[in-house]
Design a protein around this motif. Structure first.
Motif, short mmCIF file in Angstrom:
data_model
loop_
_atom_site.label_atom_id
_atom_site.label_comp_id
_atom_site.label_asym_id
_atom_site.label_seq_id
_atom_site.Cartn_x
_atom_site.Cartn_y
_atom_site.Cartn_z
N THR A 7 19.95 19.53 43.60
CA THR A 7 18.67 19.03 43.05
C THR A 7 18.69 17.79 43.25
O THR A 7 19.63 16.96 43.49
N LYS A 8 17.35 17.04 43.27
CA LYS A 8 17.28 15.67 43.31
C LYS A 8 17.69 14.97 42.39
O LYS A 8 18.31 14.07 42.37
N GLU A 9 17.90 15.60 40.92
CA GLU A 9 18.57 15.11 39.84
C GLU A 9 20.11 14.78 40.16
O GLU A 9 20.61 13.83 39.76
N GLU A 10 20.75 15.79 40.47
CA GLU A 10 21.99 16.02 40.94
C GLU A 10 22.32 14.74 41.71
O GLU A 10 23.56 13.92 41.98
N LEU A 11 21.53 14.70 42.94
CA LEU A 11 21.82 13.64 43.93
C LEU A 11 21.79 12.25 43.37
O LEU A 11 22.38 11.39 43.77
N ILE A 12 20.72 11.81 42.58
CA ILE A 12 20.50 10.77 42.09
C ILE A 12 21.80 10.10 41.20
O ILE A 12 22.17 9.16 41.15
N GLU A 13 22.22 11.30 40.47
CA GLU A 13 23.49 10.89 39.58
C GLU A 13 24.68 10.78 40.61
O GLU A 13 25.45 9.79 40.48
N SER A 14 24.79 11.38 41.92
CA SER A 14 25.70 11.01 42.75
C SER A 14 25.64 9.75 43.28
O SER A 14 26.55 9.01 43.59
N PHE A 15 24.50 9.47 43.87
CA PHE A 15 24.22 8.05 44.25
C PHE A 15 24.57 6.88 43.11
O PHE A 15 25.23 5.89 43.42
#
Length: 446
Positions: A191-199
């Motif tokens: 999800t976009k939220e998961e990707l943001i957390e990864s970044f």
């Protein structure tokens, strides 16, 4: 390392100038596999793009102080001068004496005899920089804007006639701004939220407020290809304006889609993502090595529904007549909407290039239209702002093909991009995106 970094910059600039290489490709080619700190990578990128963005102005200064004609200056020496001047004028963190000293050191490595020439030009500029006289707007509007914003005179004149003075000045300014780096969340994996957390875990600065729901703007990152989340296929680098194309096409799971000019595959893989990796996409291009990029990206992103083929979109494939639910023509174009990303384009293009490529675009569109089923959809897009390559093409096409009609794209756009026009034309100075054109056509049953 900075001194070595400047040598990389020089090699990249010479590659671009002598071989008509694209800046992003030249940078990747020069730095690929090299153990270069992220800080130096950012410096190299900043200096390459800074010189390219301001080349006409930098050359104006060199011409002011050089007794030798510009055409006679060795290409490496000329680019060292441009690099030195750019650092002096635009990079506050580098002291003026250091910019001169490093330029002289660099020229001694490539053309020792020119060290006095480089030293003399840069020191003359430092002594007399307040006396640089660019023609004023009153004296010569076109020349003033051309030199000040480093765009060729023919292009400034063209835009002044089409857009007016205020819009043109804002466009020229926007073309020299550093664009944000956009990535597309691969919603097949995260999800976009998961990707943001990864970044954030990777200390990458994130700006999630975007037009397109799966888009994220990022900065402060090093070599993207080395990032684990890139290798795992969690995201794809793609500008927001480019992402809008797949949304306008609006493909559905199970459909058959043809992308006739597919490489390097950003839109192709996005279409597959919107189809939930269910259906069939035929992605074509004229070069095998470019199709390999699509296949590599599809594999990384976890997409298995794309079939790639070498095929020239100028030719007609009779085996596909009336077979496709959706067809995308992301046409080859002048690229004058992406000058922010590839500033070398403004120097490489000539007025006749636009005329020639518009003929090719219409030819490709005519062939591609024949693959569309009755009641199927055809999307035409370009990364340019020139009407000859955009609405003029659509008007000519519809005039000759009364079985196609324009479809309003606004239903598929974010609310802040909707307009009174049925098509979408973005400009770098209006929405801080790439300059992009998107038009949707439907084949009727008549």
């Amino acid at each position: 390392m900075k001194n070595n970094a400047r040598k990389y910059v020089l090699d990249i600039l010479v590659d671009i100038e002598k071989n008509n290489a694209f800046s992003n490709i030249a940078i990747n080619r020069a730095l690929k596999g090299k153990d270069i700190p992220n800080l130096d990578r950012r410096f190299i990128s900043e200096l390459v793009y800074g010189v390219l963005e301001n080349k006409i102005y930098l050359d104006f200064i060199i011409g002011t102080f050089s007794k030798m004609k510009m055409k006679k200056i060795n290409v490496k020496v000329l680019n060292i001068l441009r690099m030195g001047l750019y650092q002096i004028i635009y990079l506050d963190k580098i002291p003026e004496f250091a910019a001169v000293d490093e330029s002289v050191k660099l020229v001694k490595k490539v053309d020792y005899r020119s060290s006095g020439f480089v030293n003399g030009i840069l020191r003359s500029f430092l002594r007399n920089k307040k006396d640089i006289k660019v023609p004023t707007m009153k004296e010569d509007k076109i020349k003033h804007l051309s030199i000040t914003y480093s765009h060729p005179e023919w292009l400034v004149e063209k835009w002044m006639k089409e857009f007016g003075q205020d819009f043109t000045i804002n466009l020229l300014k926007a073309n020299n701004e550093t664009p944000k780096l956009s990535v597309r969340t691969n919603t097949l994996k995260v999800t976009k939220e998961e990707l943001i957390e990864s970044f954030i875990k990777e200390d990458v600065k994130v700006f999630p407020d975007t037009f397109v729901k799966e888009a994220i703007h990022i900065s402060h990152l090093g070599n993207i290809e080395n990032m684990e989340i890139y290798q795992k296929g969690f995201f794809q680098i793609q500008d927001e304006s480019s992402m809008l194309v797949a949304h306008v096409l609006a493909p559905k799971p199970g459909e058959f889609v043809i992308d006739v000019c597919a490489a390097p595959g950003g839109k192709t893989t996005h279409i597959a993502q919107l189809m939930k990796n269910n259906g069939k996409i035929l992605a074509r291009d004229i070069y095998n090595h470019k199709l390999k990029l699509i296949n590599d990206n599809a594999k990384r992103l976890g997409i298995g529904m794309i079939k790639t083929e070498v095929f020239d979109a100028k030719e007609l494939d009779e085996s596909l007549l009336g077979k496709a639910d959706k067809v995308l023509v992301d046409a080859p174009c002048s690229g004058l909407g992406i000058i922010r990303r590839k500033p070398e384009l403004k120097y490489n293009k000539k007025p006749q290039d636009i005329e020639e490529i518009s003929k090719l675009q219409l030819e490709i569109l005519k062939n591609a239209s024949k693959y569309v089923k009755k009641d199927g959809v055809l999307v035409y897009s370009t990364c340019t702002i020139e009407k000859e390559e955009n609405m003029d093409i659509i008007k000519k096409f519809i005039k000759e093909h009364n079985d196609f009609e324009m479809v309003d794209v606004n239903d598929t756009l974010p609310s802040n991009l909707k307009s009174e026009e049925k098509f979408l034309q973005l400009y770098p100075n209006t929405y801080k995106t790439d300059g992009f054109f998107i038009c949707k056509l439907r084949r009727n049953n008549g």
